[in-house]
Enzyme design. Structure first.
Site, PDB file in Angstrom:
ATOM      1  N   ALA A   1       0.837  -1.193   0.000  1.00 12.49           N
ATOM      2  CA  ALA A   1       0.000   0.000   0.000  1.00 12.49           C
ATOM      3  C   ALA A   1       0.876   1.248   0.000  1.00 12.49           C
ATOM      4  O   ALA A   1       1.867   1.325   0.714  1.00 12.49           O
ATOM      5  CB  ALA A   1      -0.916  -0.003   1.221  1.00 12.49           C
TER       6      ALA A   1
ATOM      7  N   SER B   1       2.217  -2.191   4.379  1.00 16.23           N
ATOM      8  CA  SER B   1       2.362  -0.754   4.193  1.00 16.23           C
ATOM      9  C   SER B   1       3.702  -0.448   3.547  1.00 16.23           C
ATOM     10  O   SER B   1       4.668  -1.192   3.708  1.00 16.23           O
ATOM     11  CB  SER B   1       2.288  -0.037   5.543  1.00 16.23           C
ATOM     12  OG  SER B   1       3.493  -0.242   6.279  1.00 16.23           O
ATOM     13  N   ASP B   2       3.758   0.651   2.797  1.00 21.27           N
ATOM     14  CA  ASP B   2       5.073   1.176   2.467  1.00 21.27           C
ATOM     15  C   ASP B   2       5.734   1.570   3.784  1.00 21.27           C
ATOM     16  O   ASP B   2       5.069   1.745   4.806  1.00 21.27           O
ATOM     17  CB  ASP B   2       4.963   2.375   1.519  1.00 21.27           C
ATOM     18  CG  ASP B   2       6.217   2.571   0.682  1.00 21.27           C
ATOM     19  OD1 ASP B   2       7.295   2.108   1.102  1.00 21.27           O
ATOM     20  OD2 ASP B   2       6.132   3.200  -0.384  1.00 21.27           O
ATOM     21  N   TRP B   3       7.035   1.715   3.756  1.00 23.43           N
ATOM     22  CA  TRP B   3       7.777   1.886   5.004  1.00 23.43           C
ATOM     23  C   TRP B   3       7.407   3.220   5.673  1.00 23.43           C
ATOM     24  O   TRP B   3       7.534   4.281   5.084  1.00 23.43           O
ATOM     25  CB  TRP B   3       9.264   1.797   4.721  1.00 23.43           C
ATOM     26  CG  TRP B   3       9.815   0.398   4.858  1.00 23.43           C
ATOM     27  CD1 TRP B   3      10.950   0.047   5.521  1.00 23.43           C
ATOM     28  CD2 TRP B   3       9.271  -0.837   4.356  1.00 23.43           C
ATOM     29  NE1 TRP B   3      11.143  -1.326   5.463  1.00 23.43           N
ATOM     30  CE2 TRP B   3      10.128  -1.888   4.755  1.00 23.43           C
ATOM     31  CE3 TRP B   3       8.135  -1.156   3.615  1.00 23.43           C
ATOM     32  CZ2 TRP B   3       9.893  -3.221   4.441  1.00 23.43           C
ATOM     33  CZ3 TRP B   3       7.891  -2.489   3.299  1.00 23.43           C
ATOM     34  CH2 TRP B   3       8.760  -3.502   3.710  1.00 23.43           C
TER      35      TRP B   3
END
Length: 812
Positions: free
Chosen positions: A195, A227-229
């Protein structure tokens, strides 16, 4: 034990797991791993960037990896089979690096040529992007390694990427930006999907309803959404959404705060359980994959072939290319990209190549000692420090010596360093170390005043022969991971040096105590001639050579993750350099080393123009192969290139009041260019060959639940080559707002000189449907025109030409 009893055991264990333990499982355990739990049979899952290689989870530059071409370079091949082979090789790389899931491919679209991360993505076109991504994912996962397509969804710019709300109509989302994700999810079944940072239509993607529908519901995605970081921005909003895993971890917003949210009834515990079940599915796939054998193989030949397959021949006047191996006795290799070529883009997509073949080395290897190859700078990409070049730094046979020091300055460990830039996570630092010292002998090639220093976030001091020349302390900025990786400043001081006389350079660097990752490297800047003098030297070299090859491109300060571009102009005086060299030698080949469009005001004056993108570690060998005709330049543009930025359909990536509206709707890329003037410099699909092709017949036939086109193609030239079939469609009688034409299908075929073949190109029904917000996908009862074209610019004429065919939308 049967699957049913196993599931029952897992469900029982899950029902008895303390809430705190459950919440801990849905947050990462460090930068690149998830948390294991023996009670659930859940393994620790290791993930790693990036799409062009596998950097590994250790964040340690000592562990090299293969470096394949950038996403644009791979997409320029238009070759599904090549992308599947790349995927299989990346699986082998992942196994070597003890990685379970590769974070890629990046399949956002080229909405604007200014987007800083376009080099990492494939194309402006959703069909080309989706089909190539599906092949890439299929290749990786066929060998038991997972893939994670990213960034879901509408992550087409870097400006304010963690705050921006992108506003898209439902039809625009479905037909353009969701389309490649749907393609890869339905056809390749990835294990994970990432995401994005941005929001869409009012909600961040980690909290967005699109993750549940259509991704997990309608499309049937059964993997885990990560999630993206650092892209989890809230506790309850993200926990109630369909995001399953917050990375990196432990994520504070999904820690004690989430436990409290569950206990006070804001988040049902069943929501946490659902996320864990997704991670259990991922864990089972990873466990099975680890039991699948992968034979190690040399990535070099495939990297070399891929670089050539994506090289695009934009211009070739009077057949100057290919250069005959027995032809030129001297070649002047000129320009900043000749001396400092970029094999990859900046940011999280970067890897630590096992090796890099520079352009001059590739040409010398291919031509032998009888041909003189000279190199000249000509122009500079940027001010400031550059990394030392191969051979400039050496210490006992390695580029640098690393000494790891404790807080008192005592040496804990000494290593030979393979690179002059260090990138280390916590596991890459010896226990007890508080600082590192890089030592080397630096040999300058010019006499004069040099700048010597370093680039990094932390406390650093550089000495030359024991004398301090530069120091700075920026440890207070170490918490900004993006700045650590992309935006670290230069710190340097002047030193008078003599050509050929080595000096001892040492960099002592102390990182912040609570660091997650640091990057630091030595930097140098030689004394420079005036720009006029640099160009004069290049002109002289060009005059003295039979052929001039000018290599120009972008720098890391221009094209990288973390920011968008502000211009498409080549940095520095590269345009002036090219014009001067062309004037000096009519046999001038210009090689463009950039990941995305640049302006080329000299393109009609050069004898030939080659686009090599960011071509990976075999750059020099692949370039020599193409220049000398050992292989074809196999590429066709996966995105339209404007003559100047102002001509592009979308010329801004900057949000207004926090919002970026996709007002062009479905008319992106060549679809947008088709309804405006002036024409681009080079259309989507453009690419010349060293041979010629002719299409003598074109027909349609039913194929399963869709339709396919059959082209009779002949290689009418004198050498073998690859034909890229591009089939375009239009619907002139449509009552819907459709593009004037669009890509409906594509395929490739290799043909020997004089050989003919029938090439069948599948045209998915989705290529003809449109999205209606009330009824869903609609196949309009209208007459579609279809025709093959050499690029999108030829599509309108082809659709009105003698080979055009018609389809009424009927499904057999």
């Amino acid at each position: 034990m049967t699957a049913t009893s196993l599931d029952a055991d897992v469900e029982h264990a899950l029902s008895t797991l303390p809430l705190e333990d459950k919440v801990a499982l849905i947050s990462g355990d460090g930068l690149w791993s998830t948390r294991a739990d023996a009670r659930l049979g859940l393994p620790r899952v290791i993930v790693s960037d990036g799409p062009v290689g596998v950097r590994g989870h250790r964040e340690n530059e000592q562990h090299g990896s293969a470096n394949f071409p950038s996403g644009t370079g791979l997409a320029a091949s238009w070759d599904r089979s090549l992308l599947e082979r790349i995927g299989r090789q990346l699986a082998a790389e992942a196994r070597r690096a003890e990685v379970d899931v590769v974070l890629g491919p990046t399949i956002n679209l080229h909405r604007s040529p200014l987007a800083g991360r376009n080099f990492e993505c494939y194309s402006e076109d959703p069909l080309l992007t989706g089909d190539l991504a599906a092949a890439y994912v299929t290749g990786i996962q066929s060998l038991g390694i997972g893939a994670c397509p990213k960034h879901f969804v509408a992550n087409e710019a870097e400006t304010d990427r963690t705050k921006v709300n992108n506003v898209l109509a439902a039809r625009t989302l479905r037909e353009a930006y969701l389309a490649p994700f749907e393609n890869v999810v339905r056809n390749a079944r990835p294990w994970m999907v990432m995401a994005a940072y941005n929001g869409v239509n009012g909600a961040p993607m980690t909290e967005n309803a699109l993750v549940a529908e259509p991704l997990k519901g309608e499309w049937g995605f059964d993997g885990a959404v990560v999630s993206d970081w650092h892209a989890v921005y809230s506790t309850t909003g993200s926990a109630l959404a369909a995001t399953d895993l917050a990375m990196p971890g432990p994520e504070k917003l999904w820690g004690a705060a989430l436990v409290e949210a569950v206990r006070c009834g804001q988040v049902a515990e069943a929501e946490i359980d659902r996320k864990i079940r997704r991670l259990l599915t991922l864990g089972r796939r990873v466990t099975a994959g680890r039991n699948q054998a992968i034979n190690p193989s040399d990535a070099g030949p495939l990297a070399r072939a891929a670089a050539a397959a994506g090289t695009v021949l934009l211009e070739n006047r009077d057949g100057v290319l290919p250069l005959r191996p027995a032809g030129p006795t001297s070649i002047a290799l000129i320009g900043p990209a000749a001396l400092e070529p970029r094999t990859q883009g900046g940011g999280s997509a970067s890897v630590y190549p096992d090796y890099t073949v520079p352009p001059a080395a590739g040409l010398r290897n291919a031509l032998g000692e009888g041909v003189r190859v000279t190199t000249t700078q000509g122009a500079w990409l940027a001010d400031g420090l550059r990394e030392p070049r191969p051979g400039e730094c050496t210490f006992d046979g390695a580029p640098v010596q690393l000494r790891w020091l404790d807080a008192a300055g005592a040496v804990l460990e000494t290593q030979a360093g393979r690179l002059t830039t260090l990138t280390r996570g916590r596991t890459g630092v010896p226990a007890g170390a508080a600082a590192v010292e890089l030592s080397t002998l630096f040999t300058p090639h010019l006499s004069g005043s040099w700048q010597l220093g370093y680039k990094g976030i932390g406390l650093g001091e550089v000495t030359v022969d024991g004398v301090p020349v530069a120091t700075a302390d920026s440890r207070d900025r170490a918490g900004n991971l993006e700045e650590v990786l992309i935006g670290a400043p230069d710190v340097s001081g002047p030193v008078e040096l003599t050509a050929g006389t080595a000096i001892h350079v040492a960099l002592r660097f102390t990182w912040a105590g609570d660091f997650m990752l640091f990057r630091v490297g030595l930097g140098v800047a030689e004394p420079r001639l005036s720009q006029d003098a640099e160009i004069a030297a290049a002109v002289q070299a060009a005059r003295e050579a039979e052929v001039a090859v000018v290599m120009v491109g972008t720098s890391g300060a221009v094209e990288s993750e973390g920011f968008d571009r502000t211009s498409l102009r080549l940095p520095g005086a590269q345009d002036e350099l090219v014009a001067a060299v062309i004037a000096a030698n009519p046999r001038t080949v210009v090689v463009v080393n950039a990941g995305a469009p640049v302006e080329m005001p000299w393109r009609h004056d050069a004898a030939a123009v080659l686009l090599v993108w960011f071509p990976g570690m075999e750059m020099g060998n692949a370039l020599a192969d193409v220049l000398l005709g050992a292989v074809e330049p196999g590429g066709h543009l996966p995105t339209t290139w404007p003559a100047v930025l102002a001509d592009a359909p979308v010329t801004t990536t900057a949000p207004r009041d926090g919002e970026l509206a996709y007002t062009e709707g479905v008319h992106l890329g060549h679809r947008g260019w088709a309804r405006q003037e002036p024409a681009p410099a080079y259309w989507f699909g453009h690419g010349l060959s060293y041979t010629t092709f002719a299409v003598s017949a074109f027909s349609l036939r039913h194929a399963g639940a869709g339709v396919s086109a059959v082209l009779t193609v002949k290689n009418t030239g004198t050498r073998a080559g690859k034909y890229v079939a591009q089939v375009y469609a239009s619907a002139p009688g449509s009552e819907v707002d459709r593009p004037a034409f669009w890509l409906a299908g594509f395929g490739t075929v290799q043909l020997a000189a004089g050989e003919s073949a029938d090439l069948e190109v599948l045209l998915p029904v989705r290529s003809f449907e449109y999205w209606d917000e009330e009824t869903g996908w609609v196949l309009e009862p209208t007459l579609f025109q279809l025709a093959p074209a050499s690029d999108a610019g030829q599509a309108a004429g082809a659709l009105a030409g003698p080979l055009a065919a018609h389809w009424d939308g009927a499904i057999a």
